[in-house]
Write a protein that holds these residues in place. Sequence first.
Motif, PDB file in Angstrom:
ATOM      1  N   PHE A   1     109.361 167.727  42.330  1.00  0.00           N
ATOM      2  CA  PHE A   1     109.283 168.553  41.135  1.00  0.00           C
ATOM      3  C   PHE A   1     110.652 168.709  40.468  1.00  0.00           C
ATOM      4  CE2 PHE A   1     106.001 170.432  44.035  1.00  0.00           C
ATOM      5  CZ  PHE A   1     104.898 169.923  43.367  1.00  0.00           C
TER       6      PHE A   1
ATOM      7  N   PRO B   1     105.677 170.436  36.371  1.00  0.00           N
ATOM      8  CA  PRO B   1     105.786 171.701  37.108  1.00  0.00           C
ATOM      9  C   PRO B   1     107.255 172.027  37.362  1.00  0.00           C
ATOM     10  CG  PRO B   1     104.202 170.218  38.144  1.00  0.00           C
ATOM     11  CD  PRO B   1     104.942 169.413  37.128  1.00  0.00           C
TER      12      PRO B   1
ATOM     13  N   GLU C   1     105.587 164.735  44.733  1.00  0.00           N
ATOM     14  CA  GLU C   1     105.939 166.159  44.617  1.00  0.00           C
ATOM     15  C   GLU C   1     107.444 166.400  44.493  1.00  0.00           C
ATOM     16  OE1 GLU C   1     104.048 168.242  47.840  1.00  0.00           O
ATOM     17  OE2 GLU C   1     102.124 168.279  46.784  1.00  0.00           O
TER      18      GLU C   1
ATOM     19  N   ILE D   1     106.769 177.451  42.636  1.00  0.00           N
ATOM     20  CA  ILE D   1     106.316 176.376  41.749  1.00  0.00           C
ATOM     21  C   ILE D   1     105.520 176.972  40.592  1.00  0.00           C
ATOM     22  CG2 ILE D   1     104.910 174.297  41.544  1.00  0.00           C
ATOM     23  CD1 ILE D   1     105.392 173.785  44.493  1.00  0.00           C
ATOM     24  N   LYS D   2     105.942 176.655  39.391  1.00  0.00           N
ATOM     25  CA  LYS D   2     105.213 177.069  38.191  1.00  0.00           C
ATOM     26  C   LYS D   2     104.511 175.855  37.605  1.00  0.00           C
ATOM     27  CE  LYS D   2     104.005 179.709  34.693  1.00  0.00           C
ATOM     28  NZ  LYS D   2     103.117 180.880  34.833  1.00  0.00           N
ATOM     29  N   LYS D   3     103.179 175.901  37.592  1.00  0.00           N
ATOM     30  CA  LYS D   3     102.407 174.808  37.016  1.00  0.00           C
ATOM     31  C   LYS D   3     101.789 175.261  35.695  1.00  0.00           C
ATOM     32  CE  LYS D   3     101.393 172.477  41.378  1.00  0.00           C
ATOM     33  NZ  LYS D   3     100.362 171.898  42.267  1.00  0.00           N
ATOM     34  N   TRP D   4     101.626 174.309  34.795  1.00  0.00           N
ATOM     35  CA  TRP D   4     101.147 174.630  33.455  1.00  0.00           C
ATOM     36  C   TRP D   4      99.669 174.284  33.314  1.00  0.00           C
ATOM     37  CZ3 TRP D   4     104.898 177.477  31.849  1.00  0.00           C
ATOM     38  CH2 TRP D   4     106.217 177.154  32.169  1.00  0.00           C
ATOM     39  N   ASN D   5      99.005 175.033  32.454  1.00  0.00           N
ATOM     40  CA  ASN D   5      97.581 174.805  32.223  1.00  0.00           C
ATOM     41  C   ASN D   5      97.252 175.081  30.760  1.00  0.00           C
ATOM     42  OD1 ASN D   5      97.213 177.709  31.943  1.00  0.00           O
ATOM     43  ND2 ASN D   5      97.337 177.810  34.178  1.00  0.00           N
TER      44      ASN D   5
ATOM     45  N   LYS E   1      98.300 167.425  31.949  1.00  0.00           N
ATOM     46  CA  LYS E   1      98.547 166.749  33.224  1.00  0.00           C
ATOM     47  C   LYS E   1      99.986 166.265  33.354  1.00  0.00           C
ATOM     48  CE  LYS E   1      93.807 165.205  34.086  1.00  0.00           C
ATOM     49  NZ  LYS E   1      92.901 164.032  34.234  1.00  0.00           N
TER      50      LYS E   1
END
Length: 330
Positions: free
Chosen positions: A207, A29, A205, A238-242, A25
């Motif tokens: 980022f 991003p 946001e 936008i690159k979000k991590w998981n 979390k």
Amino acid sequence: MSIAEWKKVEFQQFAQEFGTDLIIKNAPPLLYPKKDIEHEAYNSLIAFFLVAASLCIYTSISLFLMEFYFNVISFIIIILVLASLDLILLFNYIKSKVYIKPIECWIEIYNYSDVYCLSYYPVFTGKSLPNKAKDIIYKLYRQEVLKTKIDITQIELYLKISKNNFNNHENLGFFFPYGKGKHFRDENINRNSWQYFPFEQSLNENFIAIANWDHQFEWRLDLNSDFDKLNEYSPWIIKKWNVENIKPLTEDYKKKLRWNLRCLDSAPKLKPWKGDLVDQTYENEDAYKDLEIIEDAIEKIMGKGVELNNLKDLEQELLKFKIYFRDLQF
């Protein structure tokens, strides 16, 4: 009296105590431009120069020996074959454009008292230097010395976790190389321009965005105020991590990456035992290690004071650079 210092925490140990959600979390991003590209088939460029040199040599020898022996048909066939091969190699290089983008994020974790440092390493598919000639040399350096084309960057997140209640944590702030105010392809950047930002900076946001070719960072609001950069390199993605693309970075894997040759300092940069984080600074002694190696190679192969700007400035020297980096000892 004990010495104040950061201690590395194993990923599994941290995950067992606090869970992985805290890591995922808080992974920042990234806003990156789609128009950041590089040429991938640089070996084709080396072959292009070699074939071009062979073509020139063959033509010169043939004309020199014309009085003694000259076969027009053979001459034309060989010229056409070499010229066609050269065009194919050049076309392959020109068309081998690939987008540079973040692909995954590695992480290391450090602890001092109730303060933790989550050191995120966004990994990019590559890097493209503004100077075209030096960019080719840099790619040869990556291929022969680092053994990989990826570019590894670093963002640190500092947070406090309560010893009495592990579910209670406070995000303090981010620390990363800050590249605000520079054009995306500006060659004159300061790799030591790290800056601390309170966590509140990332809210609404705002980022973290890629600031330049060296993958320094700035904020989305910084980017919004730089219309030329925002417009020239749009669209921005936008690159979000998981859980799939965040991975623990181990010491064994760092050896495979030849970490000691990279411009990265794994240890947390800020020291909470020395006061407020916002007032602290950082200087990386190895910040320009790769560029210094490249400049040293240019001086040894092409001479002192030689300026390289375009690919034609390299001419027949590319193979020498490839051999130089291959034989370089560290």
